[in-house]
Design a protein around this motif. Structure first.
Motif, PDB file in Angstrom:
ATOM      1  N   LYS A   1       0.822  -1.205   0.000  1.00 43.76           N
ATOM      2  CA  LYS A   1       0.000   0.000   0.000  1.00 43.76           C
ATOM      3  C   LYS A   1       0.859   1.259   0.000  1.00 43.76           C
ATOM      4  O   LYS A   1       2.058   1.218   0.295  1.00 43.76           O
ATOM      5  N   ASP A   2       0.211   2.372  -0.330  1.00 50.45           N
ATOM      6  CA  ASP A   2       0.936   3.617  -0.596  1.00 50.45           C
ATOM      7  C   ASP A   2       1.112   4.476   0.654  1.00 50.45           C
ATOM      8  O   ASP A   2       0.919   5.692   0.604  1.00 50.45           O
ATOM      9  N   ASP A   3       1.523   3.869   1.748  1.00 48.45           N
ATOM     10  CA  ASP A   3       1.678   4.607   3.005  1.00 48.45           C
ATOM     11  C   ASP A   3       3.023   5.313   3.145  1.00 48.45           C
ATOM     12  O   ASP A   3       3.264   5.972   4.157  1.00 48.45           O
TER      13      ASP A   3
ATOM     14  N   GLU B   1       5.888   7.624   0.911  1.00 49.37           N
ATOM     15  CA  GLU B   1       6.194   8.290  -0.355  1.00 49.37           C
ATOM     16  C   GLU B   1       7.468   7.756  -0.992  1.00 49.37           C
ATOM     17  O   GLU B   1       7.556   7.637  -2.215  1.00 49.37           O
TER      18      GLU B   1
ATOM     19  N   VAL C   1       6.598   4.474  -2.606  1.00 42.98           N
ATOM     20  CA  VAL C   1       5.768   4.732  -3.779  1.00 42.98           C
ATOM     21  C   VAL C   1       6.644   5.161  -4.953  1.00 42.98           C
ATOM     22  O   VAL C   1       6.482   4.681  -6.083  1.00 42.98           O
TER      23      VAL C   1
ATOM     24  N   THR D   1       6.854   3.043  -8.449  1.00 40.66           N
ATOM     25  CA  THR D   1       6.181   3.635  -9.605  1.00 40.66           C
ATOM     26  C   THR D   1       7.082   4.451 -10.516  1.00 40.66           C
ATOM     27  O   THR D   1       6.673   4.794 -11.631  1.00 40.66           O
TER      28      THR D   1
ATOM     29  N   GLU E   1      -2.878  -2.738  -9.926  1.00 40.65           N
ATOM     30  CA  GLU E   1      -3.564  -2.087  -8.820  1.00 40.65           C
ATOM     31  C   GLU E   1      -4.888  -2.786  -8.526  1.00 40.65           C
ATOM     32  O   GLU E   1      -5.596  -3.213  -9.442  1.00 40.65           O
TER      33      GLU E   1
ATOM     34  N   GLU F   1      -6.531   4.916  -0.278  1.00 39.90           N
ATOM     35  CA  GLU F   1      -5.223   4.279  -0.401  1.00 39.90           C
ATOM     36  C   GLU F   1      -5.161   3.402  -1.649  1.00 39.90           C
ATOM     37  O   GLU F   1      -6.149   2.790  -2.058  1.00 39.90           O
ATOM     38  N   ARG F   2      -3.987   3.343  -2.241  1.00 40.70           N
ATOM     39  CA  ARG F   2      -3.769   2.495  -3.401  1.00 40.70           C
ATOM     40  C   ARG F   2      -3.151   1.178  -2.929  1.00 40.70           C
ATOM     41  O   ARG F   2      -2.336   1.154  -2.008  1.00 40.70           O
ATOM     42  N   LYS F   3      -3.529   0.089  -3.596  1.00 42.65           N
ATOM     43  CA  LYS F   3      -3.063  -1.242  -3.223  1.00 42.65           C
ATOM     44  C   LYS F   3      -2.443  -1.882  -4.468  1.00 42.65           C
ATOM     45  O   LYS F   3      -3.117  -2.058  -5.481  1.00 42.65           O
ATOM     46  N   TRP F   4      -1.147  -2.238  -4.365  1.00 41.11           N
ATOM     47  CA  TRP F   4      -0.438  -2.774  -5.524  1.00 41.11           C
ATOM     48  C   TRP F   4       0.037  -4.202  -5.318  1.00 41.11           C
ATOM     49  O   TRP F   4       0.377  -4.613  -4.211  1.00 41.11           O
TER      50      TRP F   4
ATOM     51  N   HIS G   1       5.464  -2.188   3.118  1.00 42.66           N
ATOM     52  CA  HIS G   1       6.058  -0.875   2.842  1.00 42.66           C
ATOM     53  C   HIS G   1       7.043  -0.477   3.935  1.00 42.66           C
ATOM     54  O   HIS G   1       8.053   0.178   3.673  1.00 42.66           O
TER      55      HIS G   1
END
Length: 348
Positions: A59-61, A63, A66, A70, A80, A102-105, A327
């Motif tokens: 998850k994008d917790d 930076e 991330v 990405t 995603e 939140e984004r989940k990858w 993360h």
């Protein structure tokens, strides 16, 4: 500079990447006891299906992480998860969860790709099925012995990525300065873990529900988490379902050594009850995995870690970060690798 790394988990993959970025002349040698990489962020493949049976997604917790995923690494195959996460209680009653942005990858071929891509971006040598059994200090350098009696090193710096209990076990007999070693062992032994027993349930039909996953928020149900792998692009053929069902800590501890088939059957029945679909009691195929050291609870004594780093031994992972999330392990690995590179540059 020669660097030895015990374990090919997410944190050590990130540390290796950071070292390669900040100390490109360093030579990293990774010793991993299993046949794969990325530790508990694990993926299996079965007849064209992929399923993440440990850490379910990234998850994008953070930076920095991330940006790593990405922008810095190859994004081809990055997938995603769009569907939301709903909740259920002790009685198995399902409700919508809190609205989240939140984004989940994961990746089309599984979450383990994050470690594979990090290692591939470096010149590190990863030796799989090589279990470290002993650590010794030879002057100012480190040597390792594997379970088959093989000798590795010497290394100027050593990174140790296994879960805290396994790190403590490795270090307690290490031929190294007594006070620093004992303090680090005590610190690692103090870290408590949640145990998770996971069932993987495959079906020849696709569930029609509005969520990717269900999480038990009151921690009183036997199941803690149910996730649908078919919500991840590329993981499951159309018209099928694959569920990742993770039991809660108490259930997992009590039944960890019980017959796996019985555990799977029990979790399938509980899943059918929570989801409200009796068909789920009879999966077409199953898999399972016990994670004795699944998620650390709380942090660790920083003083012991810092004393060890002054001797060139760096512990890293989610237990060092103090948060059992992918993360957090990646961020800890990046920071540890950068710190090692700076410290080594200062000593040289």
């Amino acid at each position: 500079m020669e660097i030895g790394i015990i374990g090919a988990g997410a944190a050590s993959a990130a540390a290796t990447y950071a070292i390669d970025q900040h100390a490109p002349d360093a030579q990293c040698t990774v010793l991993e006891k299993s046949g794969g990489v990325c530790g508990r962020a694990a993926t299996r493949r079965r007849d064209g299906r992929y399923y993440d049976y440990g850490a379910n997604y990234l998850k994008d917790d953070d930076e920095r992480v991330v940006s790593l995923v990405t922008e810095e690494l190859e994004t081809d195959g990055l997938a995603e998860i769009d569907e939301p996460i709903h909740v259920f209680d002790e009685d198995g009653t399902v409700a919508e969860g809190r609205s989240s942005t939140e984004r989940k990858w994961t990746y089309r071929t599984g979450i383990t790709q994050i470690a594979k891509r990090l290692f591939e971006a470096t010149d590190a040598t990863v030796n799989r099925r090589t279990e470290v059994a002993g650590i010794s200090r030879d002057g100012n350098r480190w040597r390792l012995t594997d379970a088959d009696g093989g000798r590795w090193g010497p290394y100027d710096e050593l990174l140790c990525n296994p879960p805290a209990p396994q790190t403590a076990q490795l270090l307690c007999d290490a031929d190294w300065d007594g006070d620093a070693r004992d303090a680090l062992v005590a610190a690692a032994e103090s870290v408590e873990y949640r145990t998770i027993w996971t069932a993987v349930l495959g079906y020849e039909f696709e569930l029609e529900v509005p969520y990717y996953a269900l999480v038990n928020t009151d921690k009183r149900h036997e199941i803690g988490w149910i996730a649908r792998e078919e919500c991840k692009p590329g993981h499951v053929p159309d018209g099928e379902s694959v569920l990742i069902v993770q039991a809660n800590d108490h259930w997992s501890v009590d039944r960890y050594d019980e017959d796996p088939a019985g555990n799977v059957a029990k979790l399938a029945r509980l899943t059918a009850d929570v989801v409200g679909d009796d068909r789920l009691e009879e999966p077409a195929w199953t898999d399972h995995q016990g994670w004795r050291y699944a998620q650390p609870d709380g942090g660790v004594d920083r003083g012991a870690l810092e004393a060890a780093e002054r001797a060139g031994l760096y512990c890293l992972g989610d237990w060092v970060a103090g948060e059992g999330r992918l993360h957090a392990a990646l961020r800890n690995g990046l920071e540890t690798g950068e710190r090692l590179a700076r410290s080594s540059s200062g000593r040289s």
